[in-house]
Design a protein around this motif. Structure first.
Motif, PDB file in Angstrom:
ATOM      1  N   THR A 256       0.832  -1.205   0.000  1.00  0.00           N
ATOM      2  CA  THR A 256       0.000   0.000   0.000  1.00  0.00           C
ATOM      3  C   THR A 256       0.867   1.256   0.000  1.00  0.00           C
ATOM      4  OG1 THR A 256      -1.769  -1.148   1.187  1.00  0.00           O
ATOM      5  CG2 THR A 256      -1.818   1.253   1.224  1.00  0.00           C
ATOM      6  N   SER A 257       1.964   1.211   0.758  1.00  0.00           N
ATOM      7  CA  SER A 257       2.857   2.371   0.803  1.00  0.00           C
ATOM      8  C   SER A 257       3.544   2.606  -0.530  1.00  0.00           C
ATOM      9  CB  SER A 257       3.898   2.191   1.908  1.00  0.00           C
ATOM     10  OG  SER A 257       4.795   1.132   1.593  1.00  0.00           O
ATOM     11  N   ILE A 258       3.806   1.534  -1.271  1.00  0.00           N
ATOM     12  CA  ILE A 258       4.439   1.672  -2.591  1.00  0.00           C
ATOM     13  C   ILE A 258       3.422   2.143  -3.627  1.00  0.00           C
ATOM     14  CG2 ILE A 258       5.663   0.452  -4.430  1.00  0.00           C
ATOM     15  CD1 ILE A 258       6.653  -1.515  -2.285  1.00  0.00           C
ATOM     16  N   ILE A 259       2.215   1.602  -3.551  1.00  0.00           N
ATOM     17  CA  ILE A 259       1.158   1.961  -4.506  1.00  0.00           C
ATOM     18  C   ILE A 259       0.753   3.419  -4.343  1.00  0.00           C
ATOM     19  CG2 ILE A 259      -1.283   1.572  -5.057  1.00  0.00           C
ATOM     20  CD1 ILE A 259       0.428  -0.594  -6.196  1.00  0.00           C
ATOM     21  N   GLY A 260       0.695   3.867  -3.111  1.00  0.00           N
ATOM     22  CA  GLY A 260       0.291   5.247  -2.842  1.00  0.00           C
ATOM     23  C   GLY A 260      -1.146   5.498  -3.247  1.00  0.00           C
ATOM     24  N   ASN A 261      -1.380   6.572  -3.995  1.00  0.00           N
ATOM     25  CA  ASN A 261      -2.733   6.941  -4.409  1.00  0.00           C
ATOM     26  C   ASN A 261      -3.108   6.412  -5.790  1.00  0.00           C
ATOM     27  OD1 ASN A 261      -3.206   8.463  -2.042  1.00  0.00           O
ATOM     28  ND2 ASN A 261      -2.067  10.202  -2.915  1.00  0.00           N
ATOM     29  N   ASN A 262      -2.307   5.521  -6.335  1.00  0.00           N
ATOM     30  CA  ASN A 262      -2.620   4.985  -7.652  1.00  0.00           C
ATOM     31  C   ASN A 262      -3.981   4.295  -7.640  1.00  0.00           C
ATOM     32  OD1 ASN A 262      -2.449   2.297  -9.492  1.00  0.00           O
ATOM     33  ND2 ASN A 262      -1.439   4.027 -10.513  1.00  0.00           N
ATOM     34  N   GLU A 263      -4.864   4.724  -8.516  1.00  0.00           N
ATOM     35  CA  GLU A 263      -6.247   4.247  -8.500  1.00  0.00           C
ATOM     36  C   GLU A 263      -6.352   2.763  -8.825  1.00  0.00           C
ATOM     37  OE1 GLU A 263     -10.562   5.220 -10.649  1.00  0.00           O
ATOM     38  OE2 GLU A 263      -8.829   6.521 -10.989  1.00  0.00           O
ATOM     39  N   THR A 264      -5.641   2.309  -9.856  1.00  0.00           N
ATOM     40  CA  THR A 264      -5.725   0.904 -10.260  1.00  0.00           C
ATOM     41  C   THR A 264      -5.227  -0.013  -9.150  1.00  0.00           C
ATOM     42  OG1 THR A 264      -5.324   1.551 -12.564  1.00  0.00           O
ATOM     43  CG2 THR A 264      -5.055  -0.779 -12.013  1.00  0.00           C
ATOM     44  N   GLY A 265      -4.071   0.310  -8.587  1.00  0.00           N
ATOM     45  CA  GLY A 265      -3.521  -0.506  -7.516  1.00  0.00           C
ATOM     46  C   GLY A 265      -4.392  -0.510  -6.283  1.00  0.00           C
ATOM     47  N   THR A 266      -5.022   0.622  -5.982  1.00  0.00           N
ATOM     48  CA  THR A 266      -5.909   0.713  -4.827  1.00  0.00           C
ATOM     49  C   THR A 266      -7.122  -0.188  -5.004  1.00  0.00           C
ATOM     50  OG1 THR A 266      -5.201   2.991  -4.376  1.00  0.00           O
ATOM     51  CG2 THR A 266      -7.289   2.278  -3.414  1.00  0.00           C
ATOM     52  N   VAL A 267      -7.672  -0.226  -6.225  1.00  0.00           N
ATOM     53  CA  VAL A 267      -8.806  -1.126  -6.502  1.00  0.00           C
ATOM     54  C   VAL A 267      -8.385  -2.573  -6.273  1.00  0.00           C
ATOM     55  CG1 VAL A 267     -10.339  -2.019  -8.291  1.00  0.00           C
ATOM     56  CG2 VAL A 267      -9.956   0.441  -8.106  1.00  0.00           C
ATOM     57  N   GLY A 268      -7.198  -2.923  -6.762  1.00  0.00           N
ATOM     58  CA  GLY A 268      -6.708  -4.289  -6.565  1.00  0.00           C
ATOM     59  C   GLY A 268      -6.540  -4.641  -5.107  1.00  0.00           C
ATOM     60  N   LEU A 269      -5.993  -3.718  -4.312  1.00  0.00           N
ATOM     61  CA  LEU A 269      -5.826  -3.961  -2.880  1.00  0.00           C
ATOM     62  C   LEU A 269      -7.168  -4.080  -2.172  1.00  0.00           C
ATOM     63  CD1 LEU A 269      -2.838  -1.572  -2.139  1.00  0.00           C
ATOM     64  CD2 LEU A 269      -2.852  -4.045  -1.742  1.00  0.00           C
ATOM     65  N   THR A 270      -8.152  -3.269  -2.593  1.00  0.00           N
ATOM     66  CA  THR A 270      -9.491  -3.338  -1.995  1.00  0.00           C
ATOM     67  C   THR A 270     -10.124  -4.700  -2.253  1.00  0.00           C
ATOM     68  OG1 THR A 270      -9.803  -0.952  -2.268  1.00  0.00           O
ATOM     69  CG2 THR A 270     -11.779  -2.290  -1.960  1.00  0.00           C
ATOM     70  N   GLU A 271     -10.012  -5.180  -3.498  1.00  0.00           N
ATOM     71  CA  GLU A 271     -10.557  -6.492  -3.831  1.00  0.00           C
ATOM     72  C   GLU A 271      -9.848  -7.582  -3.034  1.00  0.00           C
ATOM     73  OE1 GLU A 271     -10.231  -7.044  -8.023  1.00  0.00           O
ATOM     74  OE2 GLU A 271     -11.756  -5.536  -8.521  1.00  0.00           O
ATOM     75  N   LEU A 272      -8.530  -7.492  -2.959  1.00  0.00           N
ATOM     76  CA  LEU A 272      -7.768  -8.506  -2.240  1.00  0.00           C
ATOM     77  C   LEU A 272      -8.137  -8.530  -0.758  1.00  0.00           C
ATOM     78  CD1 LEU A 272      -4.176  -9.544  -2.775  1.00  0.00           C
ATOM     79  CD2 LEU A 272      -4.740  -8.751  -0.490  1.00  0.00           C
TER      80      LEU A 272
END
Length: 448
Positions: A256-272
């Motif tokens: 999460t700290s590496i992804i930051g505010n990236n929208e695509t990565g945040t969606v992936g983390l939310t799903e996970l």
């Protein structure tokens, strides 16, 4: 005519009665768990058109497709300049338009696209069939092998991810392989990482290279990525994900700290996170978030899985993921899908090495010893009575010496031998011998 050496084609194997019995046990166990979650059986042809297969598995996968030469004079329509140039790739387009299926997922997507108007969505199917890959044969890797797939298409619900992981845990426990780890990631997280370092258009190069981590060291992976145009600065930004350890929550915090505010990565983390939370509520205990899990196939878009043994003695024994756009290549859009596969051949090797087949190797319940040709009809009647009561039985076909018949019974792993001669017939009794213990008993035919 010269004598032909009776050997298998490289990367293929025969399966005798014992092996087939064991494999059927694996297939039936997995099938039971597929059906318990509402999946229905499906079979597709071994041969598919090459335009169905190519371009779905990435450049590396396309190289492993077994291609079938066109019927007749397949060179007749090949351009002379292509033949003269010895351009094998260009020549293939003219001499081959079919190939053996590489997996069961792409043929499934073709089937769904072809029959979409007749199916009720979401459509859940399982498939247990062989696939072929022109790979280099080695331990646990064959050119012909079986896959056991379950897929659901027509929904993007994350409940499907949880169901499929439950199937993994339940089926492997039933097979006696409880020390598994379900490696779990989301391709949106990887895409987010690629976007963060300014390499969105190179996601495929990134995933293909990362997917080789269990085969080559990290520095070789980085060398490959540099060769694909990744800068040292870009690689340094994602380097922390290759050294992450700890609990799922601890690893998620670092990503999460590496992804930051990236929208695509945040969606992936939310799903996970949602899948992990739901899995915890239904008792899943073997899910391991693995941020470097990439699954090098081009069609994955969301959740991805790999099942591995805790002791690392075998490569992945199961894998899968979400492929929301796969049917679009066949002209059918808006059909998100997800599936998993069991590596039946590797599972077999694991179970054999661990001695887990002991209880299923007995192939027949009874063997009737043949004492006299005059009693053939009596033997047939007795055997039919036994079969009607749900048991397997065989009559030794000739009145050979008793030692030979008993040796046959031992090799066939018969549970019990039936002695039924003229004396037993006159008394209305039979003698039973249990081969495993040597115990003998005399009972009436009705008792049997």
């Amino acid at each position: 005519m010269s004598t032909i050496k009776p050997q298998n084609a490289k990367g293929t194997r025969d399966f005798g009665p014992i092996e087939s019995n064991r494999r059927n046990f694996i297939f039936s166990t997995i099938r039971k768990h597929f059906e318990s979650f509402g999946f229905m059986p499906l079979e597709t042809p071994s041969v598919e058109n090459l335009d169905v297969l190519t371009g779905k598995y990435g450049e590396e996968g396309d190289k492993l497709l077994f291609k079938i030469l066109n019927s007749g004079d397949y060179l007749a329509k090949a351009p002379e300049d292509t033949l003269a140039a010895k351009d094998s790739r260009g020549l293939t387009r003219h001499i081959s338009d079919r190939g053996l299926r590489y997996d069961l997922t792409v043929p499934f997507a073709r089937y769904v696209s072809k029959n979409q108007n007749d199916l009720a969505f979401p459509f859940k199917r399982y498939q247990i069939q062989p696939v072929w890959r022109a790979d280099r044969p080695q331990k646990g890797r064959y050119r012909e092998f079986y896959q056991c797939d379950a897929d659901v298409i027509g929904t993007d619900s994350l409940l499907c991810e949880v169901d499929l992981m439950q199937i993994y845990e339940n089926a492997f426990a039933d097979l006696g392989i409880s020390d598994i780890s379900i490696k779990f990631n989301n391709r949106k997280i990887l895409l987010g990482l690629a976007e963060v370092i300014g390499a969105k258009e190179k996601l495929t190069d990134l995933t293909i290279a990362i997917d080789k981590l269990d085969k080559i060291p990290l520095e070789k992976v980085f060398e490959e990525l540099e060769g694909k145009g990744f800068t040292k600065d870009q690689l340094s930004k994602i380097n922390p994900i290759f050294n992450i350890t700890g609990t799922n929550d601890e690893k998620i915090a670092i990503v999460t700290s590496i992804i930051g505010n990236n929208e695509t990565g945040t969606v992936g983390l939310t799903e996970l996170n949602k899948v992990l939370a739901l899995g915890k509520e239904v008792g899943l205990t073997r899910i391991d978030f693995e941020p470097t899990l990439a699954r090098g196939l081009d069609y994955y878009t969301g959740a991805i899985y790999e099942v591995k043994l805790a002791d690392g003695s075998m490569g992945s024994i199961g894998a899968g993921g979400r492929y929301d756009d796969l049917t679009s290549v066949f002209g059918v859009k808006n059909l998100p899908g997800i599936g998993i596969s069991f590596g039946a051949d590797r599972i077999y090797d694991v179970m054999e090495a661990r001695g887990l087949f002991t209880d299923i190797d007995n192939s027949i319940d009874y063997l009737i010893i043949n004492f006299d040709d005059s009693m053939e009809l009596d033997y047939l009647r007795l055997a039919n009575q036994i079969r009607k009561n749900g048991h397997s039985v065989e009559i030794y076909p000739s009145n050979a010496k008793l030692k030979k018949q008993m040796s046959y019974a031992d090799k066939r792993k018969v549970k019990k031998v039936i002695f039924f001669g003229e004396n037993e017939k006159s008394e209305g009794r039979i003698k039973l011998k249990e081969l495993a213990t040597g115990t003998e008993e005399i009972i009436s035919i009705s008792e049997l």
